[in-house]
Enzyme design. Sequence first.
Site, PDB file in Angstrom:
ATOM      1  N   LYS A 102      -3.208   1.661   8.751  1.00  0.00           N
ATOM      2  CA  LYS A 102      -3.501   0.646   7.745  1.00  0.00           C
ATOM      3  C   LYS A 102      -2.315  -0.292   7.569  1.00  0.00           C
ATOM      4  O   LYS A 102      -1.159   0.144   7.562  1.00  0.00           O
ATOM      5  CB  LYS A 102      -3.839   1.302   6.397  1.00  0.00           C
ATOM      6  CG  LYS A 102      -5.042   2.221   6.447  1.00  0.00           C
ATOM      7  CD  LYS A 102      -5.319   2.880   5.110  1.00  0.00           C
ATOM      8  CE  LYS A 102      -5.919   1.930   4.107  1.00  0.00           C
ATOM      9  NZ  LYS A 102      -6.330   2.628   2.861  1.00  0.00           N
ATOM     10  N   LYS A 158     -17.689  -4.269   1.832  1.00  0.00           N
ATOM     11  CA  LYS A 158     -18.787  -3.772   1.012  1.00  0.00           C
ATOM     12  C   LYS A 158     -20.021  -4.681   1.102  1.00  0.00           C
ATOM     13  O   LYS A 158     -19.889  -5.910   1.136  1.00  0.00           O
ATOM     14  CB  LYS A 158     -18.338  -3.669  -0.443  1.00  0.00           C
ATOM     15  CG  LYS A 158     -17.141  -2.757  -0.632  1.00  0.00           C
ATOM     16  CD  LYS A 158     -16.500  -2.963  -1.999  1.00  0.00           C
ATOM     17  CE  LYS A 158     -15.208  -2.184  -2.121  1.00  0.00           C
ATOM     18  NZ  LYS A 158     -14.479  -2.486  -3.368  1.00  0.00           N
ATOM     19  N   GLU A 208      -6.123   2.712  -2.753  1.00  0.00           N
ATOM     20  CA  GLU A 208      -5.455   1.459  -3.086  1.00  0.00           C
ATOM     21  C   GLU A 208      -5.893   0.983  -4.464  1.00  0.00           C
ATOM     22  O   GLU A 208      -6.814   1.546  -5.072  1.00  0.00           O
ATOM     23  CB  GLU A 208      -5.767   0.371  -2.054  1.00  0.00           C
ATOM     24  CG  GLU A 208      -7.220  -0.071  -2.006  1.00  0.00           C
ATOM     25  CD  GLU A 208      -7.466  -1.149  -0.968  1.00  0.00           C
ATOM     26  OE1 GLU A 208      -6.562  -1.427  -0.158  1.00  0.00           O
ATOM     27  OE2 GLU A 208      -8.562  -1.724  -0.968  1.00  0.00           O
ATOM     28  N   LYS A 252       0.810  -1.219   0.000  1.00  0.00           N
ATOM     29  CA  LYS A 252       0.000   0.000   0.000  1.00  0.00           C
ATOM     30  C   LYS A 252       0.847   1.274   0.000  1.00  0.00           C
ATOM     31  O   LYS A 252       0.447   2.297  -0.563  1.00  0.00           O
ATOM     32  CB  LYS A 252      -0.956   0.000   1.191  1.00  0.00           C
ATOM     33  CG  LYS A 252      -1.924  -1.189   1.220  1.00  0.00           C
ATOM     34  CD  LYS A 252      -2.813  -1.215  -0.020  1.00  0.00           C
ATOM     35  CE  LYS A 252      -3.855  -2.306   0.052  1.00  0.00           C
ATOM     36  NZ  LYS A 252      -3.320  -3.655  -0.115  1.00  0.00           N
ATOM     37  N   GLY A 295      -9.122  -5.996   1.427  1.00  0.00           N
ATOM     38  CA  GLY A 295     -10.472  -6.422   1.772  1.00  0.00           C
ATOM     39  C   GLY A 295     -11.013  -5.772   3.021  1.00  0.00           C
ATOM     40  O   GLY A 295     -11.894  -6.319   3.690  1.00  0.00           O
ATOM     41  N   GLU A 323      -2.771   7.325   7.437  1.00  0.00           N
ATOM     42  CA  GLU A 323      -3.431   8.287   6.569  1.00  0.00           C
ATOM     43  C   GLU A 323      -4.353   9.159   7.412  1.00  0.00           C
ATOM     44  O   GLU A 323      -4.844   8.727   8.463  1.00  0.00           O
ATOM     45  CB  GLU A 323      -4.308   7.582   5.519  1.00  0.00           C
ATOM     46  CG  GLU A 323      -3.561   6.925   4.393  1.00  0.00           C
ATOM     47  CD  GLU A 323      -4.527   6.296   3.401  1.00  0.00           C
ATOM     48  OE1 GLU A 323      -4.057   5.907   2.318  1.00  0.00           O
ATOM     49  OE2 GLU A 323      -5.729   6.176   3.693  1.00  0.00           O
ATOM     50  N   ARG A 378      -7.028  -7.560  -9.489  1.00  0.00           N
ATOM     51  CA  ARG A 378      -7.791  -8.791  -9.751  1.00  0.00           C
ATOM     52  C   ARG A 378      -9.186  -8.394 -10.219  1.00  0.00           C
ATOM     53  O   ARG A 378      -9.545  -7.222 -10.215  1.00  0.00           O
ATOM     54  CB  ARG A 378      -7.904  -9.618  -8.468  1.00  0.00           C
ATOM     55  CG  ARG A 378      -8.454  -8.809  -7.300  1.00  0.00           C
ATOM     56  CD  ARG A 378      -8.721  -9.624  -6.065  1.00  0.00           C
ATOM     57  NE  ARG A 378      -8.971  -8.811  -4.892  1.00  0.00           N
ATOM     58  CZ  ARG A 378     -10.101  -8.208  -4.600  1.00  0.00           C
ATOM     59  NH1 ARG A 378     -11.133  -8.313  -5.422  1.00  0.00           N
ATOM     60  NH2 ARG A 378     -10.238  -7.503  -3.497  1.00  0.00           N
TER      61      ARG A 378
END
Length: 459
Positions: free
Chosen positions: A162, A240, A292, A120, A168, A204, A296
């Site tokens: 982070k 999500k 980020e 990251k 995920g 952040e 995929r």
Amino acid sequence: MMKKTLKKVLIASRGEIAVRIIRACRDAGIATVQAYSEADRETAAVYMADESVCIGGPKPSESYLNGPALINAAKQTGADAVHPGYGFLSENAEFAQAVEDAGLIYIGPSPDTIRTMGDKVRARQCAQQAGVPVGSGSYNTVDSNQQAIDIANEVGYPVLIKAVAGGGGRGMRVVRSEKELEESISRARNEAEVAFGSGEVYIEKYLEKIRHIEVQIFGDGQNVLHLGDRDCSIQRRHQKLLEEGPASVLDQELQNRIRSAARQLGQSIGYRSAGTVEFIVDPQSREFYFIEMNTRIQVEHPVTEILTGVDLVGLQLSVAAGEPLSLSQEDIHLHGHAIEVRINAEDPAKAFIPCAGKIVVFQMPAGPGVRVDTHVYAGYDLPPYYDSLLAKIIVWGQNRTQAIARLKRALHETRIEGIETTLSFHQRLLSEEAFANNDVYTQFVKEKMYEKHPMRKLL
């Protein structure tokens, strides 16, 4: 770009994405081999594939995370390529490199790209170098508590810790004061070490009431295009729950800036295959920041497929076989509005705790504007070892209002019995006035839907 033989693909994943890949391969006339664990003998993908091979025990470490077993299965069955799907080893650069070293085609980005964007901190640096805005915070990893305190004081609280190797939504902690910082840094490092094998973290600035917007890109290693954006702001614990597109909270000018930034980043790193560039957006200031990149296919890729008419998995296959992109940016047009909900085997009344067991009734919706991606059927015994996703219900409408109406109809038609699911949560979400008015943000579920519920602190 050299063309390669692509006659048989081993699928190194499970669940609904395995079914999706099998369908794309069949459309392209490509044979499939489904790799499965002992717990997945009865999954739909095993029945649908041309061949199937057991690669180990039920635990992910014994099967879907066992790279040598997957590569050996591919070679034994005569597969030319490996598709990692999502999850498991799909963003593992060492696995991608091992696939290529074995003389097989890896259906995804290059190992170097996965390695760079999976870190990251390096990904933020790449974004900055490409002229893509990033939020304030540490430029490198945080090596000491004092360094963390200095950075937090500079950018101002609250801050977000982070994991460098995270993904995920895992490995993230919000810190609102210096008093919390030292303890949170220590816990974050320990959690990251256990989850990702690396305890490195960075910091952040944490922004309140922001939207999570992502842009689908696709490249062939030379040319990169974007396929529009998706709004993924409905979340719990940074995971999500619902995605929709295009992101109608954005005006045209801001939408163009975000899409161009994502494409610019992809072009700068010579991106190949499907990828998603993720941003946070402050609707008030109209500023956006890179967070980020996922190297995929995404769970929510059907939203983009419905809006654009582009088969993203099919495009992955053709690019992996050495074909140049058959589309230009001018060919990409988004039509209408699409929404996807994830029907998970979780109890929304108990902090979304995962459930397992036999599914007695499994009735999915149909009709105009409705698509369902699933690997489940009535009588299926859901194992406890993997992700809780049962099905994705995706709807399309001429506009957001029609899409919501069709989603309400689709959820009304859906019946799942035998285990707890998030079906009732989505029905409740659609009844929220704020959702109808598109007035949501990443903490909306926690702060508005469960504001007085005892589980709120768990979200």
